[in-house]
Design an enzyme around this catalytic site. Sequence first.
Site, PDB file in Angstrom:
ATOM      1  NE  ARG A  23      42.733  38.475  52.528  1.00 37.91           N
ATOM      2  CZ  ARG A  23      42.806  39.381  51.563  1.00 37.91           C
ATOM      3  NH1 ARG A  23      42.120  40.507  51.639  1.00 37.91           N
ATOM      4  NH2 ARG A  23      43.575  39.182  50.510  1.00 37.91           N
ATOM      5  CB  CYS A  44      51.948  48.876  35.147  1.00 42.70           C
ATOM      6  SG  CYS A  44      50.172  48.920  35.028  1.00 42.70           S
TER       7      CYS A  44
END
Lengths: 452, 452
Positions: A23, A44
């Site tokens: 980016r 997670c």
Amino acid sequence: MNADILVIGAQGAGMSAASRAKRKNKNLDVLVLEKGPYVSVGTCGLPYFIGDLVREAKKMEMHDVAFFREQREIPILTRHEVIGIDPGAKRVTALSLDEQKEKVFRYDKLIIGTGSTANRPGISGEDLSRVFVLKTLEDGIRIKSLIDQEQPKNAVIIGAGVIGLEMAEAFARRGLHVTLLKRPGSILRMLDDDMTRLVEEELHRQGVDVCLDVKIQKINGIDGRAVSVTCSGQDYPADLVLLATGASPSTGLARSAGLAMGPFGDIVVDEAMTTSDPNIFAAGDCVAQIHRVSQQAVYLPRGTTANKQGRVAGENAAGGCDRFTGVVGTSVAKIFDLHMASTGLNEKAAREAGFDTAAVQIAHPSHGQTYPNPPPEPITVRMVLEKRTGRLLGGQMIGKFGVGKRIDVLATAVTHGLTVNQIGDLDLSYSPPFAPLWDPILVAANAAAKVI
Amino acid sequence: MNADILVIGAQGAGMSAASRAKRKNKNLDVLVLEKGPYVSVGTCGLPYFIGDLVREAKKMEMHDVAFFREQREIPILTRHEVIGIDPGAKRVTALSLDEQKEKVFRYDKLIIGTGSTANRPGISGEDLSRVFVLKTLEDGIRIKSLIDQEQPKNAVIIGAGVIGLEMAEAFARRGLHVTLLKRPGSILRMLDDDMTRLVEEELHRQGVDVCLDVKIQKINGIDGRAVSVTCSGQDYPADLVLLATGASPSTGLARSAGLAMGPFGDIVVDEAMTTSDPNIFAAGDCVAQIHRVSQQAVYLPRGTTANKQGRVAGENAAGGCDRFTGVVGTSVAKIFDLHMASTGLNEKAAREAGFDTAAVQIAHPSHGQTYPNPPPEPITVRMVLEKRTGRLLGGQMIGKFGVGKRIDVLATAVTHGLTVNQIGDLDLSYSPPFAPLWDPILVAANAAAKVI
């Protein structure tokens, strides 16, 4: 093959770094090497995958290889295991696991995001089949397949950190009876003892057998398969065993490459995520962090931290100038019907860091009694403060709801050194569905203000 | 009768003041006079009382007269309407509504907590029966009784602030068709227009007829009862009409007593909640506040503020030394299936306060895709910042959940002057049931950092 920026590891830190670099400057060639078949895994969420809230393994990837290639112009070579880094020649050697051949990659800047490895506590029998760790999606698939195919009845979990406790819920959801064994030391060590008791009570309510402060002697097997765990002289049946005893940085490559290593076996980095080699950056679970309260190095691997650090590494590898400012160790977890959250230092850690501490603990309703849908439930809030100044050093919360994001107020307060008096003055939101008139945070802060 | 500390008004500010004074010095005689029959009413819960989530009026009292008398040794005389304050003689005259006689009370310190009165917009027909305001529990009982007894079909709400919108939900829950009429100006004026649109869409989805920017001409009656509202030339049937056009300080007594008055018709107080008479304090909806961002006086009546100010007034009336530090105008409300929250200044208010502002607005999931129970829903976050410094001036959030306490992170940030870069660095809690890896707050802060 050449790349302007080569990234090792296509998980949180690595993909965050690669995305940020691209980016910053879309003309850079950014290439990512990943040892496993999956990229950008929401690690997670593995307890919810095993608990079958998420059915397909593929859904555990936040984004897949095609997304990164097509949307972000970032190619990823999966099943490419890096086996050597040559910082002098700015060259990386990887083994293509499918082609079974070595390939050499030249880089201008290298970003290491090799993550962490589950600890193996060194118990006799821990290499038997049906003894698992949970670190990668492949680990999760192995555990889930066993449950799907063999309908095991008894699970023994060794370790009582967040993953151990989340997995107790996942196993119970899949119909297993769970025994949780913990060697000396408390469960959820981010909490003070007066808080962990609330979690222990919940585990008992949910039918989990909790054996704390035990000596785990061995895992017993028949035909190479675990069948029970012997612990303080007693045998616990175990169709499967989960070792949930923490994780350590995966830094063999960096060590072999001669990069400076830290006290946790971590790769030493500065605030710019630069290693001891100015052309090599590292981010995520393979590095340590500075704790913003104690100003000491800590090893608190977190997906959020990995992503933030990756972003900084990517920005800087692409010629930018960003800094990672450190952590306060914020945690939240759902443990059956309880939500548990913490931030900053607990009392023990605060003392060890040299603070003259005091702690207060209160319980106050989650929301207003005039909105009984559902009825309010108590939230227990613990505040650890510096006695002399009243500065908040850490906070802990446990409740059935309303804890997950409330802790973030204390994370903000801890990070910016607010005193409990300043916290008591905060203009926090109120409406009966969301909070009582005096938010539990304000009640705790007012109680804490009395002990300064 | 004599009291060391005499309190006028037994609602949030008054009872908080009385309780604090008594805790500070239990030897003080603290006496409270209340005009109505109820004390310590959770006014913000009235929409849930009318919506029948709470059945009995009595349950709307946070604590009752007996509690204060027995637990806190604070006597309250209800149905005692104060009709005069004589600051020179340190004397208050009250009319006992039951005995229909005047009584005189001498004080050493006086605390005024007379609250606010619902505004009446001055529409022809607003005095007809079945035209209501909602300020006190008695107002709530009147509205609820009408619904219980007459099963009205059509409600017209005039005004579109938090109370108007919460009452739209309450009426709909009781089976009424709701028309919401709003004179020129936007709904929920704490929000910027790009946010209010999300609320308007929700009202439409829920079957509420929303007529904005209309000219409300008159309320039409038959036999003294409202039956319709004429608005921009059209007639809306109305078995009941709710005027929800804000509130103003109830300060007739203070004005007659010669106390200094502020621009909102508020009683002027300093940080210690002292009025222009050093023996008289005032707190709650009858006073204005300093906004901690603009440093200008604002009139933002809130239960939380009233309680905090009452605490300061009580402490100081009892000889202590406390300060009320001001507000940032934090709000949260449930509006059907949407949660709406805001804090600090919106873009318009920030410009009016002289800031060179920018605003960013993003939408990001409430929690992780690996915890689909319930599936994540977008949270829209708007940040208003000072362009030059990046300092956060205000925040707004709308979503189906996860908004209520997330706003408090921004309330904390706004209060302590954090920049969007500092917010982007916060170590906020993450676990799939509670947040995505990048919390919506971090995503908004990172977007905002680009416009500095």
